[in-house]
Design an enzyme around this catalytic site. Structure first.
Site, PDB file in Angstrom:
ATOM      1  N   HIS A  48     -50.313 -11.336 -30.576  1.00  0.00           N
ATOM      2  CA  HIS A  48     -49.993 -11.155 -29.606  1.00  0.00           C
ATOM      3  C   HIS A  48     -51.754 -11.033 -28.907  1.00  0.00           C
ATOM      4  O   HIS A  48     -52.015  -9.788 -29.223  1.00  0.00           O
ATOM      5  CB  HIS A  48     -49.117  -9.891 -29.175  1.00  0.00           C
ATOM      6  CG  HIS A  48     -48.424  -9.602 -28.143  1.00  0.00           C
ATOM      7  ND1 HIS A  48     -48.156  -9.768 -27.411  1.00  0.00           N
ATOM      8  CD2 HIS A  48     -49.312  -8.848 -26.400  1.00  0.00           C
ATOM      9  CE1 HIS A  48     -47.425  -9.385 -25.908  1.00  0.00           C
ATOM     10  NE2 HIS A  48     -48.726  -9.094 -25.153  1.00  0.00           N
TER      11      HIS A  48
ATOM     12  N   THR B  86     -42.089 -10.829 -29.854  1.00  0.00           N
ATOM     13  CA  THR B  86     -43.590 -10.374 -29.003  1.00  0.00           C
ATOM     14  C   THR B  86     -42.479 -10.453 -27.750  1.00  0.00           C
ATOM     15  O   THR B  86     -42.065 -11.531 -27.217  1.00  0.00           O
ATOM     16  CB  THR B  86     -44.295 -10.232 -29.429  1.00  0.00           C
ATOM     17  OG1 THR B  86     -45.391  -9.454 -28.766  1.00  0.00           O
ATOM     18  CG2 THR B  86     -44.890 -11.664 -28.922  1.00  0.00           C
TER      19      THR B  86
ATOM     20  N   CYS C  36     -51.261 -12.820 -21.569  1.00  0.00           N
ATOM     21  CA  CYS C  36     -51.381 -12.533 -23.128  1.00  0.00           C
ATOM     22  C   CYS C  36     -51.020 -13.668 -23.918  1.00  0.00           C
ATOM     23  O   CYS C  36     -49.494 -14.712 -22.861  1.00  0.00           O
ATOM     24  CB  CYS C  36     -50.891 -11.716 -23.296  1.00  0.00           C
ATOM     25  SG  CYS C  36     -51.403 -10.060 -23.188  1.00  0.00           S
TER      26      CYS C  36
END
Length: 164
Positions: free
Chosen positions: A48, A25, A31
């Protein structure tokens, strides 16, 4: 040496791998990229996570991968279907940066740290040990988790590459 399949995990997304594959990711600012791994079954998962809790959701169709309190349980369920056992899972995570400086100390502006705390709280509920983390600070990260080796590679422009 074979080339492992790259399995992309988008923003507010999650995925799992069995035996081989590299979960990846990008764009982890505030995040958090949470990985779970069962070394015996060679089952890995990555989420994520964008926000700490689905309780703040206003959307009609809830994106379970977007929130720590829904993404982690769903990822565990998917991994169990591939032969993983919760009792053998270990976690690693990265991200949760405070990307912008705010003059206010408002908790709502601490998205990165709150995401990290929420992910740790969910791991604790399942008694999953957090083996390594690269969280906080003020820079973005890209992560790759190797399903074969259990190594989490963290890349950032400011700090290069490290394995945890």
């Amino acid at each position: 040496m074979s080339q492992d399949e790259l399995i992309k995990v988008g923003m507010a997304d999650l995925n799992v791998a069995h035996l081989t594959g590299i979960l990846k990711t990008t764009g982890l600012g505030s995040c958090v990229g949470v990985t779970l791994y069962d070394a015996r079954a060679k089952v890995a998962g990555m989420a994520h996570v964008m926000l700490p809790s689905s309780e703040i959701a206003k959307e009609g169709n809830l994106n379970i991968a977007k929130y720590a309190n829904t993404a982690i349980p769903d990822m565990i369920g998917r991994m169990e279907k591939l032969g993983a056992s919760v009792s053998r899972l270990e976690a690693k995570m990265a991200g949760g940066a405070q990307m912008f400086a705010f003059s206010s100390n408002s908790d709502t502006m601490r998205i990165g740290p709150r995401n990290v705390e929420a992910c740790k709280d969910m791991l604790a509920q399942y008694r999953i040990p957090l083996r390594a983390e690269d969280t906080g600070a003020n820079f973005g990260r890209t992560i790759e988790f190797n399903c074969t080796t259990g190594i989490l590679t963290v890349r950032s422009v400011q700090h290069g590459v490290k394995e945890i």
